[in-house]
Design an enzyme around this catalytic site. Structure first.
Site, PDB file in Angstrom:
ATOM      1  N   ILE A 100       0.818  -1.211   0.000  1.00 45.72           N
ATOM      2  CA  ILE A 100       0.000   0.000   0.000  1.00 45.72           C
ATOM      3  C   ILE A 100       0.859   1.271   0.000  1.00 45.72           C
ATOM      4  O   ILE A 100       0.342   2.359   0.223  1.00 45.72           O
ATOM      5  CB  ILE A 100      -0.968   0.038   1.201  1.00 45.72           C
ATOM      6  N   PRO A 155       2.009   3.101  -2.454  1.00 44.42           N
ATOM      7  CA  PRO A 155       1.482   4.184  -3.295  1.00 44.42           C
ATOM      8  C   PRO A 155       0.384   4.990  -2.601  1.00 44.42           C
ATOM      9  O   PRO A 155       0.317   6.214  -2.742  1.00 44.42           O
ATOM     10  CB  PRO A 155       0.942   3.448  -4.524  1.00 44.42           C
ATOM     11  N   TYR A 156      -0.459   4.295  -1.851  1.00 47.96           N
ATOM     12  CA  TYR A 156      -1.515   4.967  -1.086  1.00 47.96           C
ATOM     13  C   TYR A 156      -0.905   5.873  -0.018  1.00 47.96           C
ATOM     14  O   TYR A 156      -1.335   7.027   0.157  1.00 47.96           O
ATOM     15  CB  TYR A 156      -2.421   3.910  -0.458  1.00 47.96           C
ATOM     16  N   LEU A 157       0.110   5.384   0.683  1.00 40.56           N
ATOM     17  CA  LEU A 157       0.744   6.180   1.739  1.00 40.56           C
ATOM     18  C   LEU A 157       1.481   7.380   1.153  1.00 40.56           C
ATOM     19  O   LEU A 157       1.489   8.458   1.760  1.00 40.56           O
ATOM     20  CB  LEU A 157       1.701   5.309   2.548  1.00 40.56           C
ATOM     21  N   LYS A 202      -1.189   9.936   0.421  1.00 44.25           N
ATOM     22  CA  LYS A 202      -1.617  10.571   1.665  1.00 44.25           C
ATOM     23  C   LYS A 202      -0.546  11.535   2.184  1.00 44.25           C
ATOM     24  O   LYS A 202      -0.857  12.623   2.675  1.00 44.25           O
ATOM     25  CB  LYS A 202      -1.925   9.497   2.721  1.00 44.25           C
TER      26      LYS A 202
END
Length: 210
Positions: free
Chosen positions: A123, A125-127, A130
């Site tokens: 994850i 890329p998500y972090l 964010k």
């Protein structure tokens, strides 16, 4: 009472936050792609408008005191949607809020967003998305509250949290309902200092962390 714009109101955290904000006496506006998902919420202080966050949504920020950004691309989408929603829509929301002189911007971020390189996970890329959204908000000049919850649970909230990152990763969890409650408490916060808070299961009443 505040005029609150909730971006991401059809999400699991967002919808609970809307109900709790209305119960607390706030006026809430929710720009969403699928208004029918909020049809069960009946309140004279609630306004739902159809809106695609990948398009210009600046018109919804007029007469808004507080913006809550809890939108997300969801776990079933790929990096493209993560980039467009978790980063770019968040970035646009910050810019629109600043242009409209919004008082407070509350961002729902994530544990690990402070330093994505420290996290060995699919994850990432998500972090990163964010992290960049958080940094844009921090540099915007807006008064901000950034919440970084742990792994989210679908269980009843306890209204008790910890803001200390646990050493045991299995304890880095929090019910979605408690995040929603934290959003309501953050909306009523009178201290105008900027703050970044982690949220996990704990022993401190949510109202006391603000």
């Amino acid at each position: 009472m505040a005029n609150v714009l909730v971006i991401g109101a059809t999400g699991q955290i967002g919808k609970q936050a809307v109900v709790k904000l209305l119960d607390a006496g706030h006026k809430v506006k929710a720009p969403v792609r699928s208004p029918d998902k909020l049809a069960d919420i009946k309140n004279d202080n609630f306004t739902v408008v159809e809106q695609d966050l990948e398009k210009d949504f600046s018109q919804h920020f007029d007469d808004v005191d507080t913006v809550i950004f809890t939108a997300g691309s969801g776990g079933s989408t790929g990096p493209e949607k993560t980039l467009l929603i978790d980063l770019w829509a968040a970035r646009n929301a910050v810019n629109y809020a600043k242009e409209s002189n919004v008082t407070t911007f509350i961002m729902v971020s994530s544990i690990g967003a402070g330093d994505p390189d420290a996290v060995d996970s699919e994850i990432k890329p998500y972090l990163v998305a964010k992290h960049m959204a958080d940094e844009h908000l921090k540099n915007s000049g807006l008064h901000y509250i950034i919440l970084r919850p742990g792994s989210l649970l679908n269980e009843p909230g306890t209204h008790l949290v910890s803001t200390e990152v646990p050493t045991d990763k299995n304890k880095a969890v929090i019910p979605r309902e408690d995040v929603a409650t934290a959003l309501v408490e953050a909306t009523s916060r009178v201290d105008d200092t900027n703050v970044i808070l982690h949220l996990f299961k704990g022993d401190t009443p949510i109202a006391h962390i603000f």
